[in-house]
Design a protein around this motif. Structure first.
Motif, PDB file in Angstrom:
ATOM      1  N   PRO A 272       0.483  38.760 -16.944  1.00 59.39           N
ATOM      2  CA  PRO A 272       1.875  38.697 -17.418  1.00 59.39           C
ATOM      3  C   PRO A 272       2.234  39.859 -18.331  1.00 59.39           C
ATOM      4  O   PRO A 272       3.415  40.137 -18.554  1.00 59.39           O
ATOM      5  N   LEU A 273       1.228  40.561 -18.844  1.00 57.98           N
ATOM      6  CA  LEU A 273       1.493  41.699 -19.719  1.00 57.98           C
ATOM      7  C   LEU A 273       2.171  42.853 -18.987  1.00 57.98           C
ATOM      8  O   LEU A 273       2.770  43.728 -19.622  1.00 57.98           O
ATOM      9  N   TRP A 274       2.111  42.869 -17.647  1.00 58.01           N
ATOM     10  CA  TRP A 274       2.754  43.938 -16.889  1.00 58.01           C
ATOM     11  C   TRP A 274       4.263  43.973 -17.121  1.00 58.01           C
ATOM     12  O   TRP A 274       4.901  45.025 -16.973  1.00 58.01           O
ATOM     13  N   GLY A 275       4.841  42.849 -17.471  1.00 56.49           N
ATOM     14  CA  GLY A 275       6.280  42.832 -17.706  1.00 56.49           C
ATOM     15  C   GLY A 275       6.704  43.729 -18.854  1.00 56.49           C
ATOM     16  O   GLY A 275       7.827  44.247 -18.869  1.00 56.49           O
ATOM     17  N   LEU A 276       5.812  43.935 -19.824  1.00 60.79           N
ATOM     18  CA  LEU A 276       6.160  44.725 -21.005  1.00 60.79           C
ATOM     19  C   LEU A 276       6.304  46.217 -20.694  1.00 60.79           C
ATOM     20  O   LEU A 276       7.315  46.828 -21.056  1.00 60.79           O
TER      21      LEU A 276
ATOM     22  N   PHE B 150      -5.275  26.675 -12.544  1.00 62.13           N
ATOM     23  CA  PHE B 150      -3.866  26.305 -12.719  1.00 62.13           C
ATOM     24  C   PHE B 150      -3.580  25.984 -14.184  1.00 62.13           C
ATOM     25  O   PHE B 150      -2.577  26.442 -14.751  1.00 62.13           O
ATOM     26  N   GLU B 151      -4.473  25.207 -14.806  1.00 60.55           N
ATOM     27  CA  GLU B 151      -4.295  24.857 -16.218  1.00 60.55           C
ATOM     28  C   GLU B 151      -4.450  26.082 -17.110  1.00 60.55           C
ATOM     29  O   GLU B 151      -3.721  26.250 -18.094  1.00 60.55           O
ATOM     30  N   LYS B 152      -5.403  26.940 -16.768  1.00 62.56           N
ATOM     31  CA  LYS B 152      -5.578  28.176 -17.539  1.00 62.56           C
ATOM     32  C   LYS B 152      -4.309  29.017 -17.496  1.00 62.56           C
ATOM     33  O   LYS B 152      -3.838  29.519 -18.520  1.00 62.56           O
ATOM     34  N   ARG B 153      -3.776  29.155 -16.297  1.00 57.61           N
ATOM     35  CA  ARG B 153      -2.576  29.972 -16.113  1.00 57.61           C
ATOM     36  C   ARG B 153      -1.414  29.416 -16.932  1.00 57.61           C
ATOM     37  O   ARG B 153      -0.689  30.167 -17.591  1.00 57.61           O
ATOM     38  N   ASP B 154      -1.247  28.110 -16.903  1.00 56.40           N
ATOM     39  CA  ASP B 154      -0.140  27.484 -17.628  1.00 56.40           C
ATOM     40  C   ASP B 154      -0.283  27.698 -19.135  1.00 56.40           C
ATOM     41  O   ASP B 154       0.694  28.006 -19.824  1.00 56.40           O
ATOM     42  N   GLN B 155      -1.494  27.562 -19.646  1.00 54.07           N
ATOM     43  CA  GLN B 155      -1.712  27.739 -21.086  1.00 54.07           C
ATOM     44  C   GLN B 155      -1.544  29.201 -21.511  1.00 54.07           C
ATOM     45  O   GLN B 155      -0.965  29.493 -22.564  1.00 54.07           O
ATOM     46  N   ILE B 156      -2.047  30.108 -20.694  1.00 55.23           N
ATOM     47  CA  ILE B 156      -1.925  31.535 -21.021  1.00 55.23           C
ATOM     48  C   ILE B 156      -0.460  31.963 -21.009  1.00 55.23           C
ATOM     49  O   ILE B 156       0.009  32.654 -21.921  1.00 55.23           O
ATOM     50  N   LEU B 157       0.271  31.531 -19.989  1.00 59.07           N
ATOM     51  CA  LEU B 157       1.685  31.894 -19.900  1.00 59.07           C
ATOM     52  C   LEU B 157       2.486  31.273 -21.045  1.00 59.07           C
ATOM     53  O   LEU B 157       3.391  31.902 -21.597  1.00 59.07           O
ATOM     54  N   GLY B 158       2.142  30.045 -21.410  1.00 61.54           N
ATOM     55  CA  GLY B 158       2.834  29.404 -22.526  1.00 61.54           C
ATOM     56  C   GLY B 158       2.643  30.172 -23.821  1.00 61.54           C
ATOM     57  O   GLY B 158       3.595  30.409 -24.575  1.00 61.54           O
ATOM     58  N   ALA B 159       1.408  30.592 -24.078  1.00 58.80           N
ATOM     59  CA  ALA B 159       1.118  31.348 -25.302  1.00 58.80           C
ATOM     60  C   ALA B 159       1.745  32.737 -25.255  1.00 58.80           C
ATOM     61  O   ALA B 159       2.230  33.254 -26.273  1.00 58.80           O
ATOM     62  N   PHE B 160       1.744  33.346 -24.073  1.00 57.53           N
ATOM     63  CA  PHE B 160       2.343  34.676 -23.928  1.00 57.53           C
ATOM     64  C   PHE B 160       3.841  34.632 -24.221  1.00 57.53           C
ATOM     65  O   PHE B 160       4.364  35.452 -24.985  1.00 57.53           O
TER      66      PHE B 160
ATOM     67  N   TYR C   4       8.061  29.783 -18.154  1.00 54.65           N
ATOM     68  CA  TYR C   4       6.737  30.419 -18.087  1.00 54.65           C
ATOM     69  C   TYR C   4       6.663  31.381 -16.897  1.00 54.65           C
ATOM     70  O   TYR C   4       5.725  31.350 -16.098  1.00 54.65           O
ATOM     71  N   PHE C   5       7.647  32.235 -16.793  1.00 53.98           N
ATOM     72  CA  PHE C   5       7.682  33.214 -15.706  1.00 53.98           C
ATOM     73  C   PHE C   5       6.408  34.056 -15.715  1.00 53.98           C
ATOM     74  O   PHE C   5       6.011  34.578 -16.755  1.00 53.98           O
ATOM     75  N   GLN C   6       5.750  34.165 -14.572  1.00 56.18           N
ATOM     76  CA  GLN C   6       4.551  34.999 -14.495  1.00 56.18           C
ATOM     77  C   GLN C   6       4.994  36.438 -14.234  1.00 56.18           C
ATOM     78  O   GLN C   6       5.221  36.848 -13.097  1.00 56.18           O
TER      79      GLN C   6
ATOM     80  N   SER D  22       4.035  39.272 -13.577  1.00 55.48           N
ATOM     81  CA  SER D  22       3.075  40.176 -12.951  1.00 55.48           C
ATOM     82  C   SER D  22       3.767  41.485 -12.601  1.00 55.48           C
ATOM     83  O   SER D  22       4.995  41.614 -12.733  1.00 55.48           O
ATOM     84  N   LEU D  23       3.002  42.443 -12.134  1.00 56.02           N
ATOM     85  CA  LEU D  23       3.579  43.732 -11.762  1.00 56.02           C
ATOM     86  C   LEU D  23       4.648  43.562 -10.688  1.00 56.02           C
ATOM     87  O   LEU D  23       5.785  44.035 -10.836  1.00 56.02           O
ATOM     88  N   ASN D  24       4.315  42.864  -9.617  1.00 56.83           N
ATOM     89  CA  ASN D  24       5.263  42.707  -8.513  1.00 56.83           C
ATOM     90  C   ASN D  24       6.476  41.878  -8.904  1.00 56.83           C
ATOM     91  O   ASN D  24       7.617  42.224  -8.573  1.00 56.83           O
ATOM     92  N   ASN D  25       6.244  40.767  -9.599  1.00 58.81           N
ATOM     93  CA  ASN D  25       7.364  39.920 -10.012  1.00 58.81           C
ATOM     94  C   ASN D  25       8.304  40.658 -10.962  1.00 58.81           C
ATOM     95  O   ASN D  25       9.529  40.529 -10.877  1.00 58.81           O
ATOM     96  N   SER D  26       7.731  41.424 -11.870  1.00 58.07           N
ATOM     97  CA  SER D  26       8.549  42.139 -12.848  1.00 58.07           C
ATOM     98  C   SER D  26       9.384  43.229 -12.192  1.00 58.07           C
ATOM     99  O   SER D  26      10.551  43.430 -12.545  1.00 58.07           O
ATOM    100  N   VAL D  27       8.790  43.934 -11.239  1.00 54.20           N
ATOM    101  CA  VAL D  27       9.546  44.958 -10.509  1.00 54.20           C
ATOM    102  C   VAL D  27      10.723  44.312  -9.789  1.00 54.20           C
ATOM    103  O   VAL D  27      11.849  44.825  -9.796  1.00 54.20           O
ATOM    104  N   LEU D  28      10.476  43.160  -9.189  1.00 53.23           N
ATOM    105  CA  LEU D  28      11.512  42.461  -8.434  1.00 53.23           C
ATOM    106  C   LEU D  28      12.672  42.035  -9.332  1.00 53.23           C
ATOM    107  O   LEU D  28      13.845  42.195  -8.979  1.00 53.23           O
ATOM    108  N   PHE D  29      12.355  41.519 -10.517  1.00 53.14           N
ATOM    109  CA  PHE D  29      13.396  41.004 -11.402  1.00 53.14           C
ATOM    110  C   PHE D  29      14.068  42.091 -12.234  1.00 53.14           C
ATOM    111  O   PHE D  29      15.216  41.939 -12.645  1.00 53.14           O
ATOM    112  N   MET D  30      13.365  43.185 -12.508  1.00 51.67           N
ATOM    113  CA  MET D  30      13.958  44.237 -13.339  1.00 51.67           C
ATOM    114  C   MET D  30      14.665  45.308 -12.521  1.00 51.67           C
ATOM    115  O   MET D  30      15.500  46.044 -13.049  1.00 51.67           O
ATOM    116  N   GLY D  31      14.331  45.396 -11.249  1.00 48.15           N
ATOM    117  CA  GLY D  31      14.956  46.401 -10.402  1.00 48.15           C
ATOM    118  C   GLY D  31      16.471  46.364 -10.413  1.00 48.15           C
ATOM    119  O   GLY D  31      17.122  47.412 -10.488  1.00 48.15           O
TER     120      GLY D  31
END
Length: 363
Positions: free
Chosen positions: A84-88, A201-211, A255-257, A259-268
């Protein structure tokens, strides 16, 4: 289900083919030129000095941060572009490419052709990004994710930005204790969760929540600290900036993930230039249909939230009551922001139903 999602994603990529280009060779612009190791940055006597008012050095903070945390991100996906850090860094790339790091007062050439790597201390967008770059980076160094613990990190603070800037972990912690603590919590969560026995799945949810807790507090802190710099912009740009901040509340709660691809899609489809007086979406002639649509939707979301005294955001947060509802929320945001054919009335009706479902779970 996976096949449907893949098809939908491919359709959206085609739909937004004319969106602003934020990458080079599949990575954020400047990524390849940015230093990738702490030792690559200027240093003397075991003290690394960072100039976050230089685009290349600010991008290097992200490159080092992403590289240093990759080993903890296995639950995010099957490759190193899922963090998720790719969004930054992609946020920084968009701000740079769209001219939002340039001095908005016109008093200097900072960020312009003669000084393209300069980040203006007068830029509201650069100010906001400061809290999403310098603070997380220093927190990661403090938690041992970056460096060997022997090298100290100093941050340059121009005289004109001294009040809002900080020069070290100690200084930043003193100025922004809650924010620094929140980012330290994220990096500690990252280490703890990645080593735990729970499902991916649980790891992802917790990491995204904290991020997103860290990013949200960064934006809230910046909203106050950078407010005065909004006076340098046109009323349409100010309105967009406020709507951009409002949209972040929705993205964070889902908790949007990023990622590199998702961020490109939403920021484009974000606007490719600073807005001027007279610009009014969805009828800005020199912006693409996609950019006009995004501006219009962001504006609508913010107007509704203002008129209804914040209740839409509160309703949205209430609706994001479980991992399944957040997954549905991410899909709903995707449709609203990226699909011009998706009616806002549909968004409201689905959100209302999701809120009722969550209320039923809590009773």
């Amino acid at each position: 289900m996976q096949c449907v999602w893949t098809l939908s994603l491919l359709q959206l990529v085609a739909l937004w083919a004319n969106a602003a280009v934020l990458t080079e060779n599949g990575l954020p612009i400047l990524w390849d030129q940015a230093p990738s190791q702490l030792s690559d940055l200027p240093q003397a006597d075991n003290v690394v000095t960072i100039n976050p008012w230089n685009s290349l050095q600010r991008m290097s903070l992200y490159r080092i941060l992403v590289g240093s945390t990759d080993k903890y991100m296995a639950s995010m996906g099957t490759n190193d572009s899922a963090s998720p850090l790719w969004g930054l860094p992609l946020q920084l790339a968009w701000k740079l490419r769209s001219g939002r790091l340039v001095d908005p007062t016109g008093a200097t050439t900072c960020g312009q052709e003669g000084d393209p790597m300069c980040i203006s201390t007068n830029s509201w967008w650069a100010c906001v990004n400061y809290y999403l770059s310098v603070i997380p980076f220093l927190a990661a160094v403090q938690k041992g994710l970056i460096g060997d613990g022997l090298i100290q990190v100093q941050v340059q603070a121009p005289a004109e930005a001294a009040e809002d800037s900080c020069t070290s972990y100690t200084d930043c912690s003193a100025k922004y204790p809650d924010l620094m603590a929140k980012w330290e919590e994220f990096f500690q969560t990252l280490k703890d969760v990645s080593a735990s026995e729970i499902s991916d799945f649980e790891k992802r949810d917790q990491i995204l929540g904290a991020f997103w807790a860290g990013e949200s507090l960064s934006l809230n802190t910046a909203s106050s600290s950078c407010k005065a710099k909004m006076s340098y912009y046109s009323s349409p740009e100010v309105a967009f900036a406020k709507s951009w901040m409002n949209a972040a509340d929705y993205v964070a709660a889902a908790y949007f993930q990023s990622s590199l691809n998702n961020s490109v899609l939403f920021m484009g489809p974000l606007p490719s230039r600073v807005l001027q007086e007279g610009d009014s979406a969805p009828n800005i002639a020199d912006l693409s249909t996609e950019e006009n649509h995004t501006l219009y939707i962001f504006g609508w979301m913010n107007r509704m939230n203002t008129i209804l005294l914040g209740s839409p955001v509160k309703m949205w947060r209430s609706a994001m009551c479980s991992d399944k509802s957040r997954e549905k929320g991410r899909e709903l945001l995707q449709n609203l922001i990226l699909d011009p054919k998706f009616a806002v009335s549909t968004f409201v009706s689905i959100l209302t139903e999701m809120t009722r479902s969550c209320s039923g779970l809590s009773t």
